[in-house]
Enzyme design. Structure first.
Site, PDB file in Angstrom:
ATOM      1  N   ILE B 649       0.871  -1.172   0.000  1.00  9.99           N
ATOM      2  CA  ILE B 649       0.000   0.000   0.000  1.00  9.99           C
ATOM      3  C   ILE B 649       0.911   1.225   0.000  1.00  9.99           C
ATOM      4  CG2 ILE B 649      -1.790   1.263   1.256  1.00  9.99           C
ATOM      5  CD1 ILE B 649      -2.748  -1.462   0.158  1.00  9.99           C
ATOM      6  N   THR B 654      -4.618   7.615   0.610  1.00 14.47           N
ATOM      7  CA  THR B 654      -5.234   7.558  -0.717  1.00 14.47           C
ATOM      8  C   THR B 654      -5.839   6.177  -0.972  1.00 14.47           C
ATOM      9  OG1 THR B 654      -3.090   7.068  -1.718  1.00 14.47           O
ATOM     10  CG2 THR B 654      -3.781   9.366  -1.718  1.00 14.47           C
ATOM     11  N   GLN B 658      -9.756   5.540  -1.952  1.00 12.44           N
ATOM     12  CA  GLN B 658     -10.193   4.788  -3.129  1.00 12.44           C
ATOM     13  C   GLN B 658     -11.195   3.708  -2.762  1.00 12.44           C
ATOM     14  OE1 GLN B 658      -9.006   4.738  -6.707  1.00 12.44           O
ATOM     15  NE2 GLN B 658      -9.222   6.739  -5.805  1.00 12.44           N
ATOM     16  N   GLY B 724      -7.893   0.593  -7.062  1.00 12.11           N
ATOM     17  CA  GLY B 724      -8.858   1.639  -7.424  1.00 12.11           C
ATOM     18  C   GLY B 724     -10.216   1.094  -7.777  1.00 12.11           C
ATOM     19  N   GLU B 725     -10.269  -0.129  -8.238  1.00  8.47           N
ATOM     20  CA  GLU B 725     -11.552  -0.687  -8.675  1.00  8.47           C
ATOM     21  C   GLU B 725     -12.044  -1.807  -7.768  1.00  8.47           C
ATOM     22  OE1 GLU B 725     -11.712  -0.652 -13.250  1.00  8.47           O
ATOM     23  OE2 GLU B 725      -9.596  -0.546 -12.761  1.00  8.47           O
TER      24      GLU B 725
END
Lengths: 340, 759
Positions: B649, B654, B658, B724-725
């Site tokens: 990470i 951030t 996300q 991110g997804e």
């Protein structure tokens, strides 16, 4: 966006005179060349989208009459100046204390930002958000009389099950109006033919064959005040709004309820329904069904059945009948259980 | 440390605030439609009001009469240019002004250009078309659809995965389910509207447009305009919401560029929110049939996943999430099949975890149903079916911390207090339900280039054309450079979002952090090598030290022995003021053409299930509590907990942001989001944020993100798995399972709304 002339009159008679000069007396206000604007939270959107196309805007925000911006509380009730913002009225401690249903209907409407812009009179005159009305490439009898209704056989989840006609099934989305119609509010209006009072229940017109004519107002007539009569028992009142998300959404179904109780027996009930009808909707048959009855789940259900007896579903909005009934039952029981 | 800045655990970087946070919140970050401002002409699109047919005549006189109108670009004006291509770089092959055929609702029919935005809009609204109309096909179940097998239709979906003999195993299974699920059409609706600003400087074209792929767009736009890509520059320094919608270039870009050339003046076109529904990409509706067979012990023996996805007539856009669902658990046998259903619609495109969101939703809702059928705790059911190798190719997972995620999330959520009986938990008039689901996302990386410069004053400049789409990639790239070059984060400047910088792959597939950081790492290490060589020269204080004994910290080169040399002095020795290195990273399994393809805007993705030695995925587990009113059935989500493991990470702040955003979107996908298609006309109905609902602040209450430590050196040099997804995968299934637990109603069609619970 089409160019338009922007006027800023400084008193009511000048505003009326301007509108009078640039409109025909028989124009529907929604189609008049000159239109009034206050908070601009609805009309400005529709002008950008080409839905409303006035040549001239008469901005009411500079009108000097102080009463337009005042909330006056007397023994006769509450008088809201037309330009009072929704947010101010919702936060008024006397409104909250005397008429929880009014404060609740305002607080649950729109977003904080919009409530700070939108005027009370403009709010009650807000136009439908029917998706087919909002977008000019669809036929819509309300936007272009006689062009047809795309919603009738289209996607109509948010549309009305009460008060519809063959020409229009668009929902009246406002919340505040439900509280006003339940409490027998009166609207003060001023136009070229003078000042008059209109019972709130007579302000809006059902669509019938002329869905573009939405109110009893003339094109050059403005609302100057809204009066809610003194109803001491209206402290036992609330506005229940059911929607897809927790905030900032129109009602799928809502209920404005005020109860005058003698123990658990109903002396008088006031009921209005939002999100389900084409106009602000007073459910008088439901009120009558409760008259002198003990208010419990069974009598509340019977009242809800009466309220929706004439409801007509379309393809996607049939659930609103059941939801509307349940909303009313829940609102009645919650109002009964209020500590006042 | 507060919740927004989680304390780093093992293999996690510091929760540094975004280096551009202040710029963004003070309005100083300039988005593509903010610049440039001089001498701009404004463009507005006119779009079709039918979905199928042909434009026979355009009426332009009223539009031409609008004061301030400068030009109208329409049929004929694009003929000398190339048609768009469909693929990773281009959103569709439909060239709306190359052809009078209408393929979908809201297709561009003209661009009106005027002195002011208002005049352009007015003119565009006055453009009327006569059509030869045909009856369009809206979606599944509409007459006129054509269904074709998806495998092989797209380079992204080569085959239907399978293993063993599903039919036999399913027939023999004592416990089984066979159910159908669906997900609706969804449009991205980023708050930053879609826009193109095009300006020519002589024969050079500069386009300011929010983009997730400036290198790819440069090449594709040059191809369409038949000019040298070296003469095209795409600028996109900040992006206000992307999520795939700004990945492939749409047809508007070339049209605006042509308008600017004709006028000899910069032209800006900002698409209205309504128009974005037809001119941009979207997540198409999907349908699923899932069959699971298991023994009474809960061990799955048979799994079949069939998917159907809507696409446009000309373009085979496929998501094909069976690649992930087919590898999720230890199934024994697997059968999958994906079909495309062609309709008269615009071409769909990427939306946050394009394959996993719909397919894993179906799988995980089915897994919960199966757990119910087995009378088994849903967490236990997943534990029992945890695989040692993935069932398709029998490859190991490079790392897989799913069970740790389940354990930590269950613990934080208080899963043990859940009464498994349906409808048993209640708070007054509110029914309480609790559900969980797995999140999975393939870990990939792509070739990427970066340039890093260290100057004698200790300043660091990182240049890479990658895109700050809100993920914080600019910040993590700075962190990587700061760490490797021993600089304070305040000394690092990062330039991104400009095709004139070293090329980066499309910011999609959650590859950016891994790819960009690997390239930055390589460039930094080349600088370190030069510094170390100079610092360890004869006569210097570090003479004789080996590189692996050295590090750069606080402006000094430090040896393990404790000896050190000032970087400033090393620069003096070298007689230079700056050291600059250009590095190209390529994943281990990249082909020999991989870097060439990067410069051509066609980056190879490597990872996921495609590598030889192992499959690479990030995992998570999400737990949701719902409350459903017993009268009116509205559903609220008071609590959600997600635990995720994603290798290194880079920045816990951030990363959390996300994942949190993903989980919130997941709640929206479960309960709110859907584009409604008028089935008579194949037209979108709710084309604005009034009727296209997404969660608002009031809908999100207690949300907790747990970062589970994981070390994985196999994925890429940076050790990073993209996340991110990951966060919005599985969420909707967890909500559906919680709704079932509360009400006893299994809702299989998203979004879950009052009408499904009330009747």
């Amino acid at each position: 966006m089409r160019p338009f002339v922007y006027e800023q009159p400084t008193n009511i008679s000048a505003a009326v005179a301007l509108a009078s000069r640039f409109t025909n007396s028989d124009d529907a206000p929604t189609r008049a060349n000159a239109q009034f604007i206050a908070g601009a939270t609805n009309l400005a959107d529709y002008m950008k989208l080409g839905v409303a196309q006035p040549d001239r805007l008469v901005d009411l925000n500079r009108l000097a009459e102080p009463a337009l911006r005042q909330i006056r509380i007397t023994d006769d009730g509450i008088r809201f100046g037309a330009l009072v913002r929704m947010g101010e009225a919702a936060d008024n401690s006397e409104v909250k204390r005397r008429y929880p249903v009014v404060a609740g209907s305002l607080k649950l409407a729109a977003s904080g930002q919009i409530r700070n812009m939108a005027s009370l009179a403009g709010n009650v005159l807000q136009r439908t958000r029917c998706e087919y009305f909002r977008e000019t490439s669809w036929p819509c009898n309300k936007r272009v009389p006689g062009s047809g209704c795309a919603a009738m056989e289209g996607f109509n989840r948010q549309h009305a099950v009460l008060g519809a006609s063959d020409a229009c099934i668009a929902t009246y989305h406002g919340d505040f109006a439900q509280a006003l119609i339940a409490l027998d509010a009166v609207v003060h209006a001023e136009g070229s033919r003078g000042a008059r009072k209109i019972p709130f229940a007579k302000l809006h017109r059902r669509p019938g064959d002329t869905p573009h004519i939405e109110t009893d107002l003339a094109a050059d007539e403005i609302i100057t005040a809204i009066e809610v009569p003194a109803i001491p028992w209206a402290r036992r009142s609330l506005y229940l709004k059911i929607r897809d998300r927790e905030s900032y959404a129109f009602a799928l179904a809502s209920a404005a309820v005020a109860l005058d109780l003698d123990g658990d027996k109903v002396r008088e009930a006031r009921i209005a329904l939002g999100g389900v009808a084409t106009v602000p909707w007073r459910a008088r048959t439901a009120e009558q069904a409760l008259q002198d009855k003990a208010l419990d789940e069974a009598s509340a259900k019977a009242a809800a059945e009466a309220a929706f007896a004439d409801a007509e579903p379309r393809r996607d909005n049939a659930f609103k009948i059941e939801l509307g009934k349940r909303t009313l039952v829940r609102a009645l029981l919650e109002t009964r259980d209020m500590k006042v | 440390m507060d919740a927004a800045a989680p304390k780093p655990k093992e293999n996690m970087g510091e929760p540094l605030p975004r280096i551009d946070a202040r710029l963004k919140v003070t309005g100083q970050a300039h988005y593509p439609a903010d610049l440039p401002t001089a001498n701009i002409a404004y463009g507005a699109l006119a779009t079709s009001s039918i979905a199928k047919g042909r434009v026979t005549k355009l009426h332009l006189d009223d539009a031409r009469a609008v004061p301030g109108l400068l030009d109208i670009v329409t049929y004929g004006d694009m003929d000398k240019f190339e048609r768009p291509k469909f693929g990773n770089t281009g959103a569709t092959s439909i060239g709306p002004l190359h052809d009078r055929t209408i393929f979908h609702d809201g297709q561009i029919i003209a661009l009106a250009v005027a002195e002011t935005f208002e005049a352009a809009e007015e003119a565009a609204q006055l453009i009327r078309a006569d059509y030869e109309e045909e009856k369009p096909t809206a979606s599944f179940d509409s007459p006129g659809t054509k269904t074709i097998p998806a495998a092989g239709k797209s380079p992204l979906f080569k085959e239907d995965v399978k293993a063993g003999d599903f039919e036999a195993a399913y027939a023999a299974a004592p416990v089984k389910i066979d159910q159908r699920y669906s997900t609706p059409t969804q449009h991205h609706n980023p708050i930053e509207l879609f826009s193109t600003t095009a300006m020519w400087e002589g024969d050079r074209l500069i386009v300011h447009e929010p983009s997730q792929n400036v290198t790819g767009w440069k090449v594709e736009l040059a191809r369409q305009l038949k000019i040298d890509p070296a003469r095209v520059r795409i600028v996109s320094p900040y992006i206000g919401g992307a999520f795939g919608s700004k990945g492939p270039m749409t047809t508007r870009t070339a049209i605006v560029a042509v308008a600017a050339k004709r006028l000899g003046r910069p032209v800006r076109c900002v698409t209205s929110r309504m128009q974005a529904f037809g001119t941009q990409t979207y997540r198409a509706e999907t349908r699923h049939r899932i069959r699971i067979g298991a023994g009474k012990d809960g061990r799955i023996t048979a799994f079949a996943h069939e998917g159907w996805e809507v696409t446009s007539r000309p373009d085979a856009y496929v998501v094909g999430g069976t690649s992930a669902t087919g590898r999720m658990y230890d199934y024994g046998s697997v059968l999958t099949h994906v079909s495309l259903v062609q309709a008269d619609r615009n071409t769909p495109g990427y939306m946050r975890s394009p394959p996993e969101t719909p397919y894993v939703y179906a799988l995980e809702n089915a897994m919960d149903e199966m757990a119910v059928a087995l009378g088994m705790d849903p967490v236990e059911f997943r534990r029992i079916n945890e695989p040692k190798t993935e069932p398709i190719g029998k490859k190991p997972f490079s790392s897989r911390s799913l069970i740790q995620c389940y354990e930590q999330a269950a613990d934080a959520f208080g899963w043990a207090k859940r009464d498994p009986k349906v409808g048993a938990m209640r708070d007054g008039d509110w029914l309480i339900g609790m559900g969980c689901a797995t999140a999975i996302y393939p870990t990939a990386a792509a070739p990427c280039a970066a340039r890093v410069r260290l100057t004698v004053d200790g300043g660091v400049r990182v240049q890479c054309s990658s895109h700050e789409i809100g993920t914080g990639v600019r910040t993590v790239a700075a962190q990587m450079a700061a760490e490797r070059l021993g600089a304070g984060i305040d000394k690092v400047e990062v330039e991104m979002g400009d095709s004139s910088l070293p090329p980066a792959p499309v910011s999609g597939g959650s590859i950016s952090t891994a790819s960009v950081c690997s390239a930055v790492l390589k460039a930094c290490d080349a600088i370190r090598t030069k510094l170390f060589a100079a610092a360890t020269g004869e006569g210097s204080s570090l003479a004789g030290s080996h590189n692996e004994e050295l590090d750069v910290r606080g402006g000094k080169i430090v040896a393990k022995s404790g000896a050190s040399a000032k970087v400033e002095d090393v620069f003096k020795t070298m007689q230079v003021g700056a050291i600059e290195e250009y590095a190209e990273f390529a994943p281990k399994s990249a082909t020999p053409q991989a870097l060439k393809k990067l410069y051509a805007g066609q980056p190879e993705f490597h990872g996921g299930e495609s590598d030889e030695e192992s499959v690479k995925y990030a995992f998570g587990a999400e737990f949701v509590e719902v409350r459903v009113n017993s009268y009116t059935k509205e559903i609220r989500v008071p609590r959600i907990v997600g635990a995720f493991a994603a290798g290194r990470i880079m920045n816990t702040r951030t990363a959390r942001s996300q994942l949190m955003g993903g989980m919130i979107w997941g709640i929206g996908q479960a309960l709110h989001e859907a584009t409604e298609v008028d089935r008579r006309y194949a037209r979108y109905v709710n084309r604005d944020l009034q009727d296209y609902l997404v969660p608002v602040n009031a809908d999100i209450k207690d949300l907790q993100v747990i970062l589970v430590p994981e070390v994985d050196h196999a994925v890429n040099p940076a050790g990073v798995k993209g996340l991110g997804e990951l966060g919005n995968v599985g969420t909707a299934a967890a909500v559906a399972s919680a709704v079932y637990h509360a009400t006893g109603k299994r809702i299989r069609d998203l979004p879950i709304r009052i009408e499904q619970l009330i009747t």
